[in-house]
Design a protein around this motif. Structure first.
Motif, short mmCIF file in Angstrom:
data_model
loop_
_atom_site.label_atom_id
_atom_site.label_comp_id
_atom_site.label_asym_id
_atom_site.label_seq_id
_atom_site.Cartn_x
_atom_site.Cartn_y
_atom_site.Cartn_z
N GLU A 55 0.83 -1.20 0.00
CA GLU A 55 0.00 0.00 0.00
C GLU A 55 0.87 1.26 0.00
O GLU A 55 1.95 1.28 0.59
N GLU A 56 0.40 2.29 -0.67
CA GLU A 56 1.09 3.57 -0.73
C GLU A 56 0.09 4.70 -0.51
O GLU A 56 -1.06 4.61 -0.93
N LYS A 57 0.56 5.77 0.15
CA LYS A 57 -0.27 6.96 0.35
C LYS A 57 0.60 8.18 0.07
O LYS A 57 1.79 8.18 0.38
N GLU A 58 -0.01 9.22 -0.51
CA GLU A 58 0.74 10.43 -0.84
C GLU A 58 0.04 11.67 -0.33
O GLU A 58 -1.20 11.72 -0.28
N LYS A 59 0.85 12.65 0.05
CA LYS A 59 0.33 13.96 0.45
C LYS A 59 1.41 14.98 0.18
O LYS A 59 2.45 14.97 0.82
N GLU A 60 1.15 15.82 -0.78
CA GLU A 60 2.11 16.86 -1.19
C GLU A 60 3.47 16.22 -1.49
O GLU A 60 3.58 15.39 -2.39
N ARG A 61 4.50 16.56 -0.76
CA ARG A 61 5.84 16.06 -1.05
C ARG A 61 6.14 14.74 -0.33
O ARG A 61 7.26 14.23 -0.44
N LEU A 62 5.19 14.21 0.39
CA LEU A 62 5.38 13.00 1.18
C LEU A 62 4.68 11.81 0.54
O LEU A 62 3.56 11.91 0.07
N LYS A 63 5.38 10.68 0.59
CA LYS A 63 4.80 9.43 0.12
C LYS A 63 5.20 8.32 1.09
O LYS A 63 6.38 8.14 1.36
N ALA A 64 4.20 7.61 1.60
CA ALA A 64 4.45 6.52 2.54
C ALA A 64 4.19 5.19 1.87
O ALA A 64 3.20 5.04 1.14
N THR A 65 5.10 4.23 2.11
CA THR A 65 4.95 2.89 1.56
C THR A 65 5.10 1.87 2.68
O THR A 65 5.69 2.16 3.74
N LEU A 66 4.58 0.67 2.45
CA LEU A 66 4.59 -0.37 3.48
C LEU A 66 4.97 -1.72 2.89
O LEU A 66 4.46 -2.11 1.83
N THR A 67 5.91 -2.41 3.58
CA THR A 67 6.20 -3.80 3.27
C THR A 67 5.86 -4.63 4.51
O THR A 67 5.36 -4.09 5.49
N LYS A 68 6.17 -5.90 4.48
CA LYS A 68 5.82 -6.75 5.62
C LYS A 68 6.69 -6.50 6.84
O LYS A 68 6.35 -6.93 7.95
N LYS A 69 7.80 -5.78 6.65
CA LYS A 69 8.71 -5.57 7.78
C LYS A 69 9.00 -4.10 8.06
O LYS A 69 9.54 -3.77 9.12
N GLU A 70 8.68 -3.23 7.10
CA GLU A 70 9.05 -1.84 7.29
C GLU A 70 8.18 -0.90 6.46
O GLU A 70 7.50 -1.34 5.52
N SER A 71 8.28 0.37 6.84
CA SER A 71 7.60 1.41 6.07
C SER A 71 8.62 2.50 5.77
O SER A 71 9.55 2.74 6.56
N PHE A 72 8.43 3.14 4.64
CA PHE A 72 9.29 4.25 4.26
C PHE A 72 8.44 5.50 4.08
O PHE A 72 7.31 5.44 3.56
N LEU A 73 9.00 6.62 4.52
CA LEU A 73 8.38 7.91 4.24
C LEU A 73 9.35 8.64 3.30
O LEU A 73 10.44 9.03 3.70
N HIS A 74 8.93 8.73 2.06
CA HIS A 74 9.76 9.38 1.04
C HIS A 74 9.41 10.85 0.98
O HIS A 74 8.23 11.22 0.93
N ILE A 75 10.45 11.68 0.99
CA ILE A 75 10.24 13.13 0.92
C ILE A 75 10.90 13.62 -0.37
O ILE A 75 12.12 13.54 -0.52
N THR A 76 10.06 14.13 -1.26
CA THR A 76 10.54 14.56 -2.57
C THR A 76 10.69 16.08 -2.58
O THR A 76 9.76 16.81 -2.24
N ALA A 77 11.89 16.53 -2.98
CA ALA A 77 12.17 17.97 -3.08
C ALA A 77 11.70 18.72 -1.85
O ALA A 77 10.84 19.61 -1.94
N PRO A 78 12.24 18.37 -0.68
CA PRO A 78 11.74 18.98 0.56
C PRO A 78 12.00 20.48 0.63
O PRO A 78 12.95 21.01 0.02
N LYS A 79 11.15 21.15 1.41
CA LYS A 79 11.28 22.57 1.68
C LYS A 79 11.54 22.77 3.17
O LYS A 79 11.27 21.87 3.97
N PRO A 80 12.06 23.93 3.55
CA PRO A 80 12.34 24.17 4.97
C PRO A 80 11.13 23.92 5.88
O PRO A 80 11.31 23.46 7.02
N GLU A 81 9.94 24.17 5.39
CA GLU A 81 8.75 23.95 6.22
C GLU A 81 8.45 22.47 6.46
O GLU A 81 7.57 22.15 7.27
#
Lengths: 111, 118
Positions: A55-81
């Protein structure tokens, strides 16, 4: 024992430099995995819920993914905020409110 | 505005002096919970409540009490505070459970209460 481990503890990025935060868990029968953002002096703010591997979820510059052992929060082109502490939490068997949080990743995005 | 309100925001007290931290939510949420946050340990669940008059222990309930007499309020009581209860406390609420079958709304957290016990 159920465990939630987040890495790295701290991450410093240049503005626009994409990266990923990791949340690994050892919970049997995961019922849900949650990502929160926490700003200094404030309560955590809900970002995403993931239920099953793939499963994957996205919100603005953030994307969360899930495997059976871990989850990643990907941050694309982050801003200071986007600077904040990002918390991962898992809901484990035993009831709706049996929730375990990781200790978080403190992200700093430099202009 | 939908929110969880905690009071007080800051509290310094002495060992053994009973205190109550109040928590109120205006979203008609069934589920409420208390957490403490300590450096290096993250958020740890103290107590939770699934509805009025229904409460249960979390992972670190020793030294704390709660009550849920009304749906909107979930006070945290420290009958005899000790220095190891010095911490940042958060109240949280959610519609339905944290995830399963409810659309995964997650918690709405209060702004926190920083408690120091000397």
């Amino acid at each position: 024992e159920d465990q939630v481990t987040q890495s790295p503890e701290a991450l410093r990025l240049q503005e626009g430099e994409s990266s990923s935060l990791n949340c690994s868990y050892t919970v049997s029968g995961l019922r849900g995995l949650f990502w929160y953002r926490q700003d200094p002096g404030k309560g955590p703010e809900f970002l995403f819920t993931l239920y099953s591997a793939g499963e994957e979820k996205e919100k603005e510059r953030l994307k969360a993914t899930l495997t059976k052992k871990e989850s990643f929060l990907h941050i694309t082109a982050p801003k200071p905020e986007d600077s904040a502490t990002y918390l991962c939490a898992v809901q484990r068997p035993g009831g709706y409110q049996k929730v375990t949080f990781g200790t978080g990743t403190k992200l700093q995005v430099i202009p | 505005e939908a929110q969880v309100t905690q009071n007080p925001r800051y509290l310094i007290t002495v060992t053994g002096k009973k205190l109550t931290v109040t928590c109120s939510q205006n979203m008609n949420h069934e589920y409420m919970s208390w957490y403490r946050q300590d450096p290096g340990l993250g958020l740890r669940q103290i107590y939770y409540s699934m509805n009025v008059e229904v409460t249960d222990k979390g992972d670190v309930p020793e030294g704390y009490k709660v009550s849920r007499k009304e749906k909107r309020n979930f006070p945290l009581i420290l009958e005899s505070p000790s220095p190891n209860q010095t911490s940042l406390y958060f109240c949280a609420s959610s519609f339905g459970g944290m995830g399963l079958g409810t659309g995964g709304n997650g918690y709405t957290f209060g702004s926190g209460t920083r408690l120091t016990v000397v």
